[in-house]
Design a protein around this motif. Structure first.
Motif: not given
Length: 83
Positions: A51-59
């Motif tokens: 599973i890969l989760i991509l988020v636009p910013q670390r928070t």
């Protein structure tokens, strides 16, 4: 207990073989739907290492990391959560 909208439930229950991309304005429940989907995938036996989760910013990764620390999750490695 979190109450999910019909669209959030649809996202969470999307078949595991489907890739899911969620976008929208702030406060619309994207992260809640994403965390619910991650939980569903793990509960369905999908190995976290797949599973890969991509988020636009670390928070914005915090809710996903919190879920990965839940003691009632099936055993396995952690999902990749990256920016």
């Amino acid at each position: 207990m979190v109450q999910y909208s019909d669209l959030q439930i649809e996202i969470a229950e999307n078949p595991p073989a489907n890739h899911t991309f969620v976008e929208g304005v702030a406060g619309t429940g994207k992260t809640s739907a994403g965390v619910a989907r991650l939980r569903r995938l793990l509960d369905d036996g999908i190995p976290a290492s797949q599973i890969l989760i991509l988020v636009p910013q670390r928070t914005l990764a915090t809710p996903y990391h919190n879920l990965m620390r839940a003691s009632d999750l099936p055993p396995g490695s952690a999902a990749d959560i990256v920016t």
